[in-house]
Design a protein around this motif. Structure first.
Motif, PDB file in Angstrom:
ATOM      1  N   UNK A  91     -41.260  -6.043  -3.100  1.00 17.94           N
ATOM      2  CA  UNK A  91     -40.710  -4.726  -3.670  1.00 17.94           C
ATOM      3  C   UNK A  91     -41.431  -3.456  -2.638  1.00 17.94           C
ATOM      4  N   UNK A  92     -42.565  -3.873  -2.053  1.00 18.71           N
ATOM      5  CA  UNK A  92     -42.971  -3.084  -1.116  1.00 18.71           C
ATOM      6  C   UNK A  92     -41.990  -2.855   0.108  1.00 18.71           C
ATOM      7  N   UNK A  93     -41.410  -3.769   0.674  1.00 20.84           N
ATOM      8  CA  UNK A  93     -40.562  -3.470   1.831  1.00 20.84           C
ATOM      9  C   UNK A  93     -39.319  -2.993   1.326  1.00 20.84           C
ATOM     10  N   UNK A 101     -34.810   5.389   5.134  1.00 25.65           N
ATOM     11  CA  UNK A 101     -33.424   5.887   4.876  1.00 25.65           C
ATOM     12  C   UNK A 101     -33.708   7.446   4.676  1.00 25.65           C
ATOM     13  N   UNK A 102     -34.668   7.826   4.027  1.00 27.10           N
ATOM     14  CA  UNK A 102     -34.900   9.320   3.703  1.00 27.10           C
ATOM     15  C   UNK A 102     -35.622   9.927   4.675  1.00 27.10           C
ATOM     16  N   UNK A 103     -36.037   9.280   5.724  1.00 27.02           N
ATOM     17  CA  UNK A 103     -36.954   9.873   6.689  1.00 27.02           C
ATOM     18  C   UNK A 103     -38.162  10.328   6.458  1.00 27.02           C
ATOM     19  N   UNK A 104     -39.011   9.965   5.592  1.00 28.85           N
ATOM     20  CA  UNK A 104     -40.171  10.236   5.134  1.00 28.85           C
ATOM     21  C   UNK A 104     -41.211  10.061   6.268  1.00 28.85           C
ATOM     22  N   UNK A 105     -41.957  11.085   6.440  1.00 29.17           N
ATOM     23  CA  UNK A 105     -42.948  11.070   7.482  1.00 29.17           C
ATOM     24  C   UNK A 105     -44.044  10.076   7.414  1.00 29.17           C
ATOM     25  N   UNK A 106     -44.547   9.942   6.224  1.00 27.61           N
ATOM     26  CA  UNK A 106     -45.596   9.000   5.776  1.00 27.61           C
ATOM     27  C   UNK A 106     -45.199   7.975   4.817  1.00 27.61           C
ATOM     28  N   UNK A 107     -44.421   7.081   5.395  1.00 24.53           N
ATOM     29  CA  UNK A 107     -43.854   6.066   4.288  1.00 24.53           C
ATOM     30  C   UNK A 107     -44.909   5.352   3.453  1.00 24.53           C
ATOM     31  N   UNK A 108     -45.821   4.856   4.191  1.00 23.15           N
ATOM     32  CA  UNK A 108     -46.806   4.261   3.468  1.00 23.15           C
ATOM     33  C   UNK A 108     -47.552   4.852   2.256  1.00 23.15           C
ATOM     34  N   UNK A 109     -47.843   6.001   2.582  1.00 22.48           N
ATOM     35  CA  UNK A 109     -48.222   6.891   1.615  1.00 22.48           C
ATOM     36  C   UNK A 109     -47.564   7.297   0.653  1.00 22.48           C
ATOM     37  N   UNK A 112     -47.104   3.979  -1.744  1.00 19.85           N
ATOM     38  CA  UNK A 112     -48.207   4.045  -2.496  1.00 19.85           C
ATOM     39  C   UNK A 112     -48.299   4.947  -3.777  1.00 19.85           C
ATOM     40  N   UNK A 113     -47.609   6.216  -3.556  1.00 18.04           N
ATOM     41  CA  UNK A 113     -47.718   7.345  -4.522  1.00 18.04           C
ATOM     42  C   UNK A 113     -46.628   6.917  -5.548  1.00 18.04           C
ATOM     43  N   UNK A 114     -45.408   6.280  -5.376  1.00 19.24           N
ATOM     44  CA  UNK A 114     -44.602   6.160  -6.185  1.00 19.24           C
ATOM     45  C   UNK A 114     -44.834   5.006  -6.886  1.00 19.24           C
ATOM     46  N   UNK A 115     -45.168   3.986  -6.277  1.00 22.20           N
ATOM     47  CA  UNK A 115     -45.653   2.696  -6.978  1.00 22.20           C
ATOM     48  C   UNK A 115     -46.792   3.027  -8.182  1.00 22.20           C
ATOM     49  N   UNK A 138     -37.791   0.148 -12.814  1.00 19.36           N
ATOM     50  CA  UNK A 138     -39.056   0.952 -12.763  1.00 19.36           C
ATOM     51  C   UNK A 138     -39.059   0.934 -11.122  1.00 19.36           C
ATOM     52  N   UNK A 139     -38.350  -0.038 -10.502  1.00 24.67           N
ATOM     53  CA  UNK A 139     -38.381   0.023  -8.848  1.00 24.67           C
ATOM     54  C   UNK A 139     -37.408   1.169  -8.465  1.00 24.67           C
ATOM     55  N   UNK A 140     -36.261   1.185  -9.358  1.00 22.16           N
ATOM     56  CA  UNK A 140     -35.202   1.943  -9.026  1.00 22.16           C
ATOM     57  C   UNK A 140     -35.595   3.548  -9.353  1.00 22.16           C
ATOM     58  N   UNK A 141     -36.425   3.594 -10.340  1.00 22.76           N
ATOM     59  CA  UNK A 141     -37.051   5.027 -10.490  1.00 22.76           C
ATOM     60  C   UNK A 141     -38.073   5.360  -9.478  1.00 22.76           C
ATOM     61  N   UNK A 142     -38.600   4.357  -8.905  1.00 22.65           N
ATOM     62  CA  UNK A 142     -39.686   4.702  -7.684  1.00 22.65           C
ATOM     63  C   UNK A 142     -38.711   5.215  -6.581  1.00 22.65           C
ATOM     64  N   UNK A 143     -37.569   4.285  -6.416  1.00 25.39           N
ATOM     65  CA  UNK A 143     -36.704   4.823  -5.202  1.00 25.39           C
ATOM     66  C   UNK A 143     -36.423   6.244  -5.410  1.00 25.39           C
ATOM     67  N   UNK A 144     -36.063   6.642  -6.499  1.00 21.04           N
ATOM     68  CA  UNK A 144     -35.449   8.025  -6.675  1.00 21.04           C
ATOM     69  C   UNK A 144     -36.294   8.996  -6.635  1.00 21.04           C
ATOM     70  N   UNK A 145     -37.707   8.599  -6.801  1.00 25.20           N
ATOM     71  CA  UNK A 145     -38.871   9.677  -6.944  1.00 25.20           C
ATOM     72  C   UNK A 145     -39.216  10.058  -5.413  1.00 25.20           C
ATOM     73  N   UNK A 146     -38.827   9.345  -4.637  1.00 27.07           N
ATOM     74  CA  UNK A 146     -39.273   9.471  -3.318  1.00 27.07           C
ATOM     75  C   UNK A 146     -38.824  10.844  -2.583  1.00 27.07           C
TER      76      UNK A 146
END
Length: 301
Positions: A91-93, A101-109, A112-115, A138-146
Motif C-alpha cells: 500500500x505504501x509503495x 506522478x503528482x509531483x508532490x514535494x514531500x511524498x512521505x509526509x 502518511x497524511x492520507x493513510x 479506501x486506498x483509492x480514496x487516499x490516492x484521490x486525496x493526495x
C-alpha cells in the motif's frame, strides 16, 4: 460559489447520445448523491468533470472556472471504478508512486497524511492484492486525496462492501466534507447508504437531469404513511380504499395508508368492519422508494 456548474451538457459516442442537455449544480461543501440506473449517463458525466473524456457540447465549470483550467484540474481528486495499483506492491509503495506522478514535494509526509485520513496507517506494509475490497476502496480514496483536492469525484465507492466497510466509508466521507471542507460527488446504487450522508441529490435518466434537491427538500417530498398489520390484507385494503386515496401492500406484509396519520381513525374504521389491527406505525417512504416512484412517474409521460 458552486463547486460544479453544468449547463446543457451533451456527449455522443458515434450515433449514441449518452448525455442530452444535462444541467447540474453542486454547491461547495456538499455531499452530492448522484443517482440513476445503469446507462443513465452518471459515469459519462463524472468522466467529463474529471477531464477523462471530452463533451460534445455544453458548459462545465468547477469553482467558477472552465473545467479545463490547469488550476482547477489540480483541485480535483477522482476514484472511478477501481484504483490503478500494482497488486504485488505494498500500500505504501503504491501511494508513493502516485505521489511521484503528482509531483508532490514531500511524498512521505503526504502518504502518511492520507493513510491517516482513510484509517489505514497500520496497513501500509500490506500488499495491495491481499487487501479486502473495503481497504482497496479506501486506498483509492487516499490516492484521490493526495494534494488536498477541493472536489472529490467517487463512482460507486460503497458497492460490494460489507456492513462494516460501508460504515467506515460513510464516516470517512462525512469527515472529509465537514472537517476537511471537501466537496464530494458520489454515485451509488445503494440508496439507503446515500440517504445517510448526502446533503444534496441529483437524479439522472436518459442523459438528462430530471430532479435536483437538498436533503431537506427530499424529507418534505417523502410521503408519510401509516403501516398496519392485519390477518387479511385483501379485506383490509378493500375497506380502506373506500375511504382513503392511496392504499397499498408493501414487501413486508404491511398495508400502507398514505398521507394520513390519524391512526385512531384507521383502527376504529377497521374495527367497525370486524378487522382487528395487530400492529400499527407511522413512517415515511425512503429515498429508494421515492426514486422508484419518480422513475415510474417519468416513465408514464
Amino acid at each position: 460559489m458552486n463547486a460544479i456548474e453544468i449547463r446543457n451538457l451533451t456527449k455522443n459516442f458515434g450515433v449514441k447520445q449518452a448525455l442530452s442537455g444535462l444541467d447540474m449544480t453542486v454547491p461547495k461543501g456538499a455531499i452530492y448523491g448522484f443517482i440513476g440506473e445503469n446507462g443513465s449517463g452518471k459515469s459519462t458525466t463524472e468522466k467529463i468533470i474529471c477531464g477523462l473524456i471530452r463533451p460534445s457540447g455544453g458548459v462545465v465549470k468547477l469553482f467558477g472556472k472552465d473545467y479545463t483550467d490547469d488550476e482547477v484540474r489540480s483541485s480535483v481528486g477522482v476514484l472511478i471504478e477501481a484504483p490503478g495499483c500494482y497488486p504485488n506492491y505494498s500500500v505504501w509503495n503504491n501511494l508513493m508512486l502516485q505521489a511521484a506522478n503528482l509531483g508532490i514535494k514531500k511524498p512521505k509526509d503526504e502518504v502518511r497524511r492520507v493513510l491517516k485520513i482513510v484509517r489505514m496507517e497500520g496497513a501500509a506494509g500490506n500488499k495491495y492484492k491481499n487487501c479486502s475490497l473495503g481497504m482497496k476502496q479506501r486506498i483509492g480514496i487516499a490516492m484521490a486525496l493526495m494534494g488536498t483536492p477541493d472536489l472529490l469525484v467517487l463512482d460507486e465507492p460503497i458497492n460490494g462492501l460489507d456492513a462494516d466497510g460501508m460504515r467506515i466509508m460513510r464516516e470517512l466521507l462525512v469527515e472529509l466534507a465537514t472537517e476537511q471542507g471537501c466537496t464530494i460527488l458520489v454515485s451509488s446504487h445503494i440508496l439507503g447508504e446515500l440517504e445517510k450522508i448526502a446533503t444534496h441529490y441529483g437524479i439522472i435518466r436518459g442523459g438528462k437531469m430530471i430532479k435536483e434537491m437538498t436533503a431537506e427538500e427530499l424529507e418534505k417530498s417523502c410521503r408519510t404513511y401509516v403501516a398496519i398489520k392485519v390477518k387479511d390484507n385483501e379485506t383490509a385494503k378493500a375497506l380502506l380504499k373506500r375511504k382513503y386515496f392511496r392504499v397499498e401492500e408493501d414487501d413486508f406484509g404491511y398495508v400502507r395508508v398514505y398521507d394520513n396519520t390519524q391512526t385512531e381513525d384507521i383502527v376504529t374504521y377497521l374495527y367497525e368492519h370486524n378487522v382487528l389491527v395487530s400492529e400499527i406505525k407511522i413512517d415515511k417512504i425512503s429515498l429508494e422508494e421515492y426514486y422508484i416512484d419518480l422513475m415510474k412517474e417519468k416513465g408514464d409521460k
